[in-house]
Design a protein around this motif. Structure first.
Motif: not given
Length: 377
Positions: A352-377
């Motif tokens: 569902x788009x609401x679930x997917x967009x929440x992940x998009x927001x997390x990835x955008x926040x990681x990028x803005x913070x300069x964080x690497x890809x989350x290691x738990x994938x």
């Protein structure tokens, strides 16, 4: 103020598509193009979102639309606008390597297709590319031995569940629906080849086909049947015609927009790309699942994330098993209905788009913070 996020998309081949109400469903364009506009429209509710497109058109409200000639012209406009993150397709990487090297933004390569080795290596090497974003877990897992894997993440493609009822009305006809572009890579010829075997066992079965070659390119040339390229039509014509005319048990609906949902709800069984070739996700399988229609497709790639075989649909390894899978669902209503309910639950809980967009927001926040890809994938 939320950071500025820019999408770049070549829209010259879909300039006439009406994308103003993306929540109503795909209006009849490729899944990649639809996802760009759907995700951009929902991100725009919390971020400043711009779309840099190569043709004027009918686009969703809430997004700043900028019409440019190409990525080079877009880069100048993006710099002036203060864009922080740029999201583009993987096919833009090689033609624009030098440009991408000099762009100051953080670049996300959104890979809706399987990239070749040259693209993967370029994405790994270019420092401005901070994420290589896959659309399924299967696609992402296939990159483990590539240098780009350290930048790789995945976010599933999305459907808009809120616009569809949860209650299921059992179909009354033995309708089988295929949805996809009529190009060889999408495998319609495989289903066409086995259709007579299906009808031989279930004489009341009807095949409804949604899509033509023009799904990805509205100006593409068509053959005598008006469905696919002349060459590809010759490959499947003998299976869909009788006595020089289209078979009465096969109905070609052409390209449908949001009006496709009524037809899809009336399906007992859906078939998507029987070859599995190039399927990084298979959005049509998710759309059928949203409506409680079990999907039969190939056991390879992205569909493995969308369809749980034996639970929400059937994944087959050998195309010769396709007719048996379809017939089994047409003739066992209890099993078919249970799979349909399971498919709807799976799609609503994962895509569902609401679930997917929440992940998009997390990835955008990681990028803005300069964080690497989350290691738990």
């Amino acid at each position: 103020m939320m950071a500025r996020v820019a999408f770049f998309l070549d829209t010259r081949r879909i300039r006439s598509a009406d994308l103003r109400d993306v929540d109503a469903g795909n209006p009849g364009v490729g899944g990649t193009e639809y996802m760009f506009f759907l995700v951009a429209a929902h991100l725009a509710r919390t971020h400043q979102v711009s779309m840099y497109v190569t043709a004027a058109g009918h686009h969703p409200p809430g997004i700043r639309i900028v019409v440019i000639r190409d990525l080079r012209e877009a880069a100048v406009a993006m710099q002036s606008a203060g864009e922080k993150i740029v999201i583009l397709r993987d096919c833009e990487v090689l033609p624009n390597r030098s440009l991408l090297r000099s762009m100051p933004q953080s670049v996300v390569v959104w890979a809706h297709n399987y990239s070749n080795r040259r693209i993967l290596k370029a994405c790994a090497k270019l420092p401005g590319i901070v994420r290589y974003l896959c659309v399924s877990r299967e696609q992402h897992a296939g990159l483990r031995d590539e240098d780009v894997f350290r930048k790789a993440d995945y976010i599933f493609n999305a459907v808009v569940a809120g616009t569809h009822p949860i209650e299921l009305q059992p179909p009354t006809q033995d309708n089988v629906v295929y949805m996809g572009s009529l190009v060889k890579g999408k495998g319609f010829h495989v289903l066409a080849r086995y259709w007579r075997d299906i009808v031989r066992t279930v004489p009341s079965a009807r095949l409804h086909v949604v899509g033509t070659r023009r799904l990805y390119n509205e100006g593409a040339a068509l053959g005598r049947l008006g469905l696919a390229s002349p060459r590809y039509e010759r490959q499947f014509a003998r299976y869909v015609t009788a006595h020089g005319r289209l078979r009465e048990d096969i109905v070609f609906h052409g390209i449908l927009g949001a009006d496709k949902w009524r037809l899809l709800r009336e399906a007992k069984v859906a078939v998507t790309n029987p070859t599995g070739a190039g399927e990084t996700f298979c959005l049509s399988a998710a759309e059928f699942g949203l409506l409680g229609v079990p999907v039969v497709t190939r056991n390879v790639g992205g569909p493995i994330d969308v369809v749980e075989s034996g639970v929400t649909g059937i994944l087959f390894d050998d195309e010769r098993d396709l007719p048996e899978a379809v017939v089994g669902l047409l003739t066992d209503e209890n099993r078919r209905a249970e799979m349909g309910r399971n498919a709807m639950a799976r799609v609503r809980s994962r895509f569902d788009i609401d679930i997917v967009i929440a992940k998009w927001r997390r990835v955008i926040d990681e990028i803005l913070a300069g964080d690497p890809v989350a290691a738990d994938l």
